[in-house]
Motif scaffolding. Structure first.
Motif, PDB file in Angstrom:
ATOM      1  N   LYS A 331     -36.405  47.493   9.614  1.00 24.29           N
ATOM      2  CA  LYS A 331     -37.705  47.345  10.030  1.00 24.29           C
ATOM      3  C   LYS A 331     -38.741  48.185   9.357  1.00 24.29           C
ATOM      4  CE  LYS A 331     -40.543  46.685  14.375  1.00 24.29           C
ATOM      5  NZ  LYS A 331     -40.500  46.480  15.730  1.00 24.29           N
ATOM      6  N   GLU A 565     -28.002  42.729  16.033  1.00 25.22           N
ATOM      7  CA  GLU A 565     -29.187  43.986  16.325  1.00 25.22           C
ATOM      8  C   GLU A 565     -30.467  43.740  15.544  1.00 25.22           C
ATOM      9  OE1 GLU A 565     -27.053  48.179  16.406  1.00 25.22           O
ATOM     10  OE2 GLU A 565     -25.956  46.800  15.257  1.00 25.22           O
ATOM     11  N   ASN A 566     -30.654  42.949  14.577  1.00 24.47           N
ATOM     12  CA  ASN A 566     -31.944  42.603  14.074  1.00 24.47           C
ATOM     13  C   ASN A 566     -32.297  41.303  14.148  1.00 24.47           C
ATOM     14  OD1 ASN A 566     -32.595  44.982  12.652  1.00 24.47           O
ATOM     15  ND2 ASN A 566     -31.049  44.294  11.026  1.00 24.47           N
ATOM     16  N   ASN A 568     -33.894  40.155  17.004  1.00 28.12           N
ATOM     17  CA  ASN A 568     -35.379  40.226  17.399  1.00 28.12           C
ATOM     18  C   ASN A 568     -36.285  40.557  16.368  1.00 28.12           C
ATOM     19  OD1 ASN A 568     -34.414  39.647  20.365  1.00 28.12           O
ATOM     20  ND2 ASN A 568     -34.253  41.861  20.675  1.00 28.12           N
ATOM     21  N   TYR A 569     -36.094  41.392  15.508  1.00 24.35           N
ATOM     22  CA  TYR A 569     -36.988  41.838  14.561  1.00 24.35           C
ATOM     23  C   TYR A 569     -37.161  40.549  13.484  1.00 24.35           C
ATOM     24  CZ  TYR A 569     -39.259  43.589  10.383  1.00 24.35           C
ATOM     25  OH  TYR A 569     -40.133  43.737   9.464  1.00 24.35           O
ATOM     26  N   LYS A 571     -36.845  37.413  14.563  1.00 24.40           N
ATOM     27  CA  LYS A 571     -37.916  36.429  15.183  1.00 24.40           C
ATOM     28  C   LYS A 571     -39.326  36.881  15.292  1.00 24.40           C
ATOM     29  CE  LYS A 571     -34.122  34.337  18.141  1.00 24.40           C
ATOM     30  NZ  LYS A 571     -33.847  34.274  19.339  1.00 24.40           N
ATOM     31  N   GLU A 572     -39.526  38.176  15.468  1.00 24.95           N
ATOM     32  CA  GLU A 572     -40.929  38.870  15.687  1.00 24.95           C
ATOM     33  C   GLU A 572     -41.618  38.620  14.478  1.00 24.95           C
ATOM     34  OE1 GLU A 572     -42.189  43.530  15.248  1.00 24.95           O
ATOM     35  OE2 GLU A 572     -40.967  43.084  16.641  1.00 24.95           O
TER      36      GLU A 572
END
Length: 630
Positions: A331, A565-566, A568-569, A571-572
């Motif tokens: 990120k 773990e990634n 969400n990023y 999708k964000e």
């Protein structure tokens, strides 16, 4: 190693010192040790210096020849400059520095631009002839050092990086739809254009002349040729000559007036280079990147190479440094990686960014193992795609399907928005793919050996240059010079002559594999016979475990991280209603791909990486978004 930029007003208008300073300043990260400028009527040259050879002011650029005829700016390193300097001294030239730059500019006074063809090294050069008012641009054989240009009816602007060209007041940033189509086919560009409309890259081993009478006259002066192997060469002779020339190449590329280190993965290519380099430096610095794998499963659980790298560091008694990358690191790094890459290319490259940042804290130069696979046949699981082709057209059909790394042609209508789809030619990627081969009239398509030679040619003309671009941009982001001993002229010339049977020692095994076997892909991927002659040549330099190790590429465990773990990023970034990519790509298709991956139906890690990179490319270069600490 430096950053270069220039403006040539073809219409004869005086060049602006303010503009050349502005565009050159965009390259400050490439050369933190000094800068220099020349403004001479219609030409302006700018240089940011990373001082490697003769760090005194005698090595500063732009540099003018003793007779005042030539002025050059130069990015790279010439490894045979001592030999060329001796030859020039015999011809009456004198020198005040110990730099390769002075050798080039004095060589131009005797041989003109043909002197570029004598250089063994990596380079992007701009040479201005003050007498004839002609500008020459040239790149090295292999395309290690980038050189981009943009021109209209009145001006040519060139630079080591595209971001410098963007700073010219006449340039307007627009998307190149043809390049976009090509990128989302191959995760690569086979033509010498970019995602920036109107910005092109000078091809490797090319020199171009620009003048008022000849606006852009290009001369190619070298190309790879695997089509004439020396079939009389024994395996033992190939092995011994490979070993000799690898040692020679590493020794040549150790030339430096500042500290040199090596990148050390767990593989034989970087291990061989480190083994040789450590014999010449009392305490060689070595650098490895590894991954935090507590939440990683499957084959990616083996992606951390630190154990094998530590084994070699201990064997070679190096001062060893490690960078541990975790899922959260993408990120922070992704916008910075895209800003420096500009010209989106192959692979999940953010680990390269981190390992270069680490190395730059201790050395200014790092040797890299890139090139050994492409020269010596390190990807045997790829060659089976064309091994049993019957003719040229079948070869193209088999291989084109394999190299559509991201989105197949039939799915482009789903990928692109209707407006974007109308802007592209669905057939263009296939045309560009075939041109890589048809450009070289020496290629033949009759035997399995010829098919493999053609595969080697293709990969070294397309895949390797993109790896080199990524390496240059992400190392120079931190003022670090990468060098590539496997891309030494003498070693490359030998590798082209070595017969396929010495590189892939079990050709008969390929012929016996049944193409109808359901598990044929797995069988080929497990086939560890690539680089046979190179493995044997390097065997006595390496720990036995490393010499016999099955090849593994340098890659982060993103298949697992994008699902864990990634997720969400991902999708964000990609599910955002205001995402910038939506002007060009169909958001429903993008979301479908992401959901298929997260739900473990298909491994789309390459495509998801490319979606994220393109989103940040649009944010940074089309929308002008900013972020801290670039």
């Amino acid at each position: 190693m430096c950053g270069i930029a220039g403006i040539y007003n073809i219409n004869g208008a005086p060049a602006s010192e303010g503009i050349i300073r502005k565009i050159t300043n965009r390259l400050a990260h490439r050369g933190p040790d000094g800068e220099g400028y020349l403004v001479d009527n219609c030409i302006a040259l700018g240089h940011k210096r990373l001082a490697i050879l003769d760090v005194s002011s005698n090595g500063a650029q732009p540099m003018t020849s003793k007779n005042g005829e030539w002025v050059i700016i130069f990015n790279g390193c010439v490894y045979n400059f001592h030999q060329l300097r001796t030859e020039l001294q015999s011809a009456g030239h004198s020198f005040i520095s110990n730099s390769d730059t002075e050798v080039i500019v004095e060589g131009l006074t005797g041989s003109g631009p043909a002197f570029f063809e004598k250089l063994n090294g990596m380079f992007a050069i701009a040479a201005w002839n003050k007498k004839t008012k002609e500008l020459y641009l040239s790149r090295d054989r292999y395309g290690i050092k980038p050189l981009y240009y943009w021109m209209n009816d009145s001006v040519l602007v060139f630079a080591s990086e595209i971001k410098a060209i963007l700073a010219h007041p006449d340039f307007r940033t627009e998307l190149n739809y043809t390049a976009l189509n090509e990128y989302f086919t191959f995760q690569n560009l086979f033509k010498y254009h970019t995602l920036f409309k109107g910005v092109n890259m000078l091809p490797p081993a090319n020199t171009v002349k620009i003048s008022k009478s000849e606006s852009f006259k290009r001369k190619p002066w070298w190309d790879y040729d695997f089509s004439k192997p020396d079939e009389t060469m024994s395996f033992e002779d190939a092995k011994e000559e490979t070993k000799r020339l690898v040692k020679q190449a590493v020794t040549r590329q150790m030339v430096s007036d500042v500290p040199v280190g090596t990148f050390l993965s767990g593989g034989m290519d970087s291990g061989s280079i480190t083994a040789i380099a450590s014999q010449q430096v009392k305490r060689l610095s070595t650098f490895t990147a590894g991954f935090e794998l507590s939440e990683v499963t499957g084959i990616e659980a083996t992606f951390d190479e630190r154990t094998d790298a530590e084994l070699m560091a201990n064997a070679f008694k190096t001062e060893h440094f490690e960078q541990v990358i975790n899922a959260g690191d993408i990120k922070w790094s992704l916008p910075r990686v895209v800003w420096h890459l500009e010209d989106l290319r192959v692979g999940m490259s953010y680990p390269n960014y981190y390992i270069s940042r680490l190395a730059s804290k201790f050395v200014k130069v790092c040797l890299q193992g890139t090139g050994g696979d492409e020269l010596f046949g390190g990807y045997p699981w790829r060659y089976y795609r064309v091994f049993q082709s019957l003719n040229q057209q079948e070869f193209f059909n088999n291989y084109y399907g394999f190299w559509q790394r991201l989105v197949s042609d039939e799915n482009k209508v789903k990928l692109f928005t209707p407006d974007t789809f109308r802007q592209i030619d669905i057939n263009q990627p296939r045309i560009d793919f075939e041109r890589v081969f048809t450009f070289n009239k020496n290629l033949k398509y009759n035997t399995p050996e010829e098919h493999i030679q053609n595969s080697l040619y293709f990969e070294i003309k397309t895949f390797l240059p993109s790896l080199l671009i990524v390496g240059d941009k992400l190392s120079m982001a931190h003022g670090l010079e990468e060098r590539f001993p496997f891309l030494d002229n003498d070693l490359v010339d030998l590798a082209q002559k070595i017969p396929v049977r010495h590189k892939l020692g079990n050709l008969e095994e390929y012929k016996r594999i049944d193409e109808n076997t359901p598990r044929k892909r797995a069988i080929y991927r497990q086939y560890g016979d690539g680089k046979n002659v190179l493995r044997k040549a390097m065997a006595d330099l390496l720990p036995e475990k490393i010499a016999n190790r099955v090849k593994q590429g340098f890659s982060a465990p993103d298949e697992s991280w994008y699902r864990g773990e990634n997720a969400n990023y991902v999708k964000e970034l990609l599910f955002d209603k205001k995402a910038a990519y939506k002007e060009f790509l169909n958001s429903e298709y993008v979301e479908k791909i992401v959901n298929e991956h997260i739900n473990q139906r298909v491994n789309h890690r390459l495509l998801i990486w490319s979606f994220m990179c393109f989103e940040w490319w649009c944010k940074l270069f089309l929308n002008g978004e900013k972020f801290d600490n670039i």
